[in-house]
Design a protein around this motif. Structure first.
Motif, PDB file in Angstrom:
ATOM      1  N   MET A 178       0.842  -1.186   0.000  1.00  0.00           N
ATOM      2  CA  MET A 178       0.000   0.000   0.000  1.00  0.00           C
ATOM      3  C   MET A 178       0.880   1.241   0.000  1.00  0.00           C
ATOM      4  N   ALA A 179       0.559   2.194  -0.849  1.00  0.00           N
ATOM      5  CA  ALA A 179       1.348   3.413  -0.961  1.00  0.00           C
ATOM      6  C   ALA A 179       1.183   4.270   0.288  1.00  0.00           C
ATOM      7  N   PRO A 180       2.235   4.964   0.723  1.00  0.00           N
ATOM      8  CA  PRO A 180       2.113   5.834   1.895  1.00  0.00           C
ATOM      9  C   PRO A 180       1.253   7.051   1.595  1.00  0.00           C
ATOM     10  N   THR A 181       0.582   7.545   2.612  1.00  0.00           N
ATOM     11  CA  THR A 181      -0.197   8.759   2.458  1.00  0.00           C
ATOM     12  C   THR A 181       0.722   9.972   2.568  1.00  0.00           C
ATOM     13  N   ARG A 182       0.212  11.116   2.141  1.00  0.00           N
ATOM     14  CA  ARG A 182       0.971  12.360   2.271  1.00  0.00           C
ATOM     15  C   ARG A 182       1.302  12.631   3.741  1.00  0.00           C
ATOM     16  N   ASP A 225       1.653  -2.031  -6.022  1.00  0.00           N
ATOM     17  CA  ASP A 225       0.420  -1.280  -6.245  1.00  0.00           C
ATOM     18  C   ASP A 225      -0.092  -1.471  -7.673  1.00  0.00           C
ATOM     19  N   CYS A 226      -0.102  -2.750  -8.111  1.00  0.00           N
ATOM     20  CA  CYS A 226      -0.588  -3.101  -9.458  1.00  0.00           C
ATOM     21  C   CYS A 226       0.136  -2.304 -10.541  1.00  0.00           C
ATOM     22  N   TYR A 227       1.460  -2.200 -10.411  1.00  0.00           N
ATOM     23  CA  TYR A 227       2.332  -1.535 -11.382  1.00  0.00           C
ATOM     24  C   TYR A 227       2.086  -0.025 -11.467  1.00  0.00           C
ATOM     25  N   TYR A 257       9.704  -7.852 -12.206  1.00  0.00           N
ATOM     26  CA  TYR A 257       8.350  -8.379 -12.349  1.00  0.00           C
ATOM     27  C   TYR A 257       7.568  -7.500 -13.324  1.00  0.00           C
ATOM     28  N   PHE A 258       6.823  -8.169 -14.216  1.00  0.00           N
ATOM     29  CA  PHE A 258       6.039  -7.490 -15.236  1.00  0.00           C
ATOM     30  C   PHE A 258       4.661  -8.144 -15.307  1.00  0.00           C
ATOM     31  N   PRO A 259       3.689  -7.479 -15.923  1.00  0.00           N
ATOM     32  CA  PRO A 259       2.345  -8.072 -15.972  1.00  0.00           C
ATOM     33  C   PRO A 259       2.309  -9.481 -16.554  1.00  0.00           C
ATOM     34  N   GLN A 298      10.992   3.902 -17.632  1.00  0.00           N
ATOM     35  CA  GLN A 298       9.616   4.224 -17.251  1.00  0.00           C
ATOM     36  C   GLN A 298       9.564   4.711 -15.804  1.00  0.00           C
ATOM     37  N   THR A 299      10.358   4.091 -14.937  1.00  0.00           N
ATOM     38  CA  THR A 299      10.409   4.495 -13.537  1.00  0.00           C
ATOM     39  C   THR A 299      10.822   5.949 -13.397  1.00  0.00           C
ATOM     40  N   THR A 300      11.880   6.333 -14.099  1.00  0.00           N
ATOM     41  CA  THR A 300      12.358   7.714 -14.039  1.00  0.00           C
ATOM     42  C   THR A 300      11.284   8.681 -14.520  1.00  0.00           C
ATOM     43  N   ALA A 301      10.603   8.310 -15.594  1.00  0.00           N
ATOM     44  CA  ALA A 301       9.555   9.179 -16.131  1.00  0.00           C
ATOM     45  C   ALA A 301       8.392   9.313 -15.156  1.00  0.00           C
ATOM     46  N   GLU A 302       7.991   8.215 -14.533  1.00  0.00           N
ATOM     47  CA  GLU A 302       6.835   8.252 -13.641  1.00  0.00           C
ATOM     48  C   GLU A 302       7.145   8.946 -12.320  1.00  0.00           C
TER      49      GLU A 302
END
Length: 254
Positions: free
Chosen positions: A1-5, A26-28, A53-55, A71-75
């Motif tokens: 689960m992603a952390p909250t702000r 978190d489902c990619y 890991y990939f879909p 993709q990681t750097t871009a996101e």
């Protein structure tokens, strides 16, 4: 689960300045969610992530690894500090080429460091001599829930690859809220009289099983985060750690 702000803000207040995630969490969507949640706070954290890991499944195919790092750097909207190969024990023959690809990503400025995150490095020991590049860091399981042979393999694997550092993960087997940890008295690893909680003592033991410079763990509770952050000041007694390791080895040999 992603952390909250709010939890990220609390982490900074508690002195926690590193985040660990992965391409498939978190489902990619973990990197997009983290960037959206943290916003300007993200620059105040050291960020490590993992690829493998990939879909369509796990692979160490170099082209897919590089695409995932790009993709990681871009996101994230920034360069990740460390990128790990994620559980390469699923494909030991692919280890050498995958390591070369992540070293190439570092050289290209796609990450500042690279490493290997392995749940059990034992299957990778035979492939270690084929790796021609030195990882910056190895991440392995740490703590009282780790079997003796896995601890030994982690130390051998780090030495075989000449890694510059070793980090730990999952010191409470992935669930520090499990009631079992309130019953495990890890305070025996500390000098008598230290006011550590059982969770804090377990964390101190994890820093020595095997010896690691930092530990990644998850929590959604600010109170639990405070307890763990305060616990890093405790250090396990080397004599007790050595005795514990010998007991583990004796149990494995029987």
């Amino acid at each position: 689960m992603a952390p909250t702000r709010a939890l990220l803000e609390h982490a900074l207040t508690a002195g926690v300045t590193a985040l660990d995630t992965a391409f498939n969490y978190d489902c990619y969507a973990s990197h997009r969610v983290l960037a959206r949640t943290a916003r300007e706070l993200l620059g105040r954290f050291e960020v490590s992530t993992k690829v493998g890991y990939f879909p369509d499944g796990h692979t160490l195919e170099p082209a897919k690894l590089r695409a995932a790092v790009e993709q990681t750097t871009a996101e994230l909207g920034r360069t990740p500090d460390t990128v790990f190969l994620h559980n390469p024990e699923h494909d030991p023959p692919g280890l050498a080429a995958a390591c070369e690809e992540l070293a190439s990503c570092r050289a290209a400025g796609l990450c500042r460091a690279w490493g290997i995150a392995t749940w059990n490095p034992a299957p990778l020991l035979a492939a270690a001599p084929t790796v021609s590049v030195k990882p910056d860091v190895i991440m392995v399981r740490a703590g009282l829930a780790v079997r003796g042979e896995v601890l030994d393999a982690a130390e051998r694997f780090t030495a075989e690859l000449g890694a510059g550092d070793r980090w730990g993960m999952a010191p409470f087997a992935g669930n520090p809220n499990d009631p079992v940890w309130s019953k495990v008295d890890a305070t025996v690893f500390l000098e008598p009289g230290q006011p550590a909680s059982r969770i804090q003592a377990g964390l101190a033991a994890a820093f020595a099983l095997p010896a690691v410079s930092r530990i990644a763990l998850g929590t959604s509770s600010p109170q639990h985060l405070d307890e763990l952050a305060a616990g890093v000041r405790y250090v396990a007694r080397a004599s007790v750690v050595d005795e514990y390791r010998e007991l583990l080895r004796a149990g494995t040999e029987q």
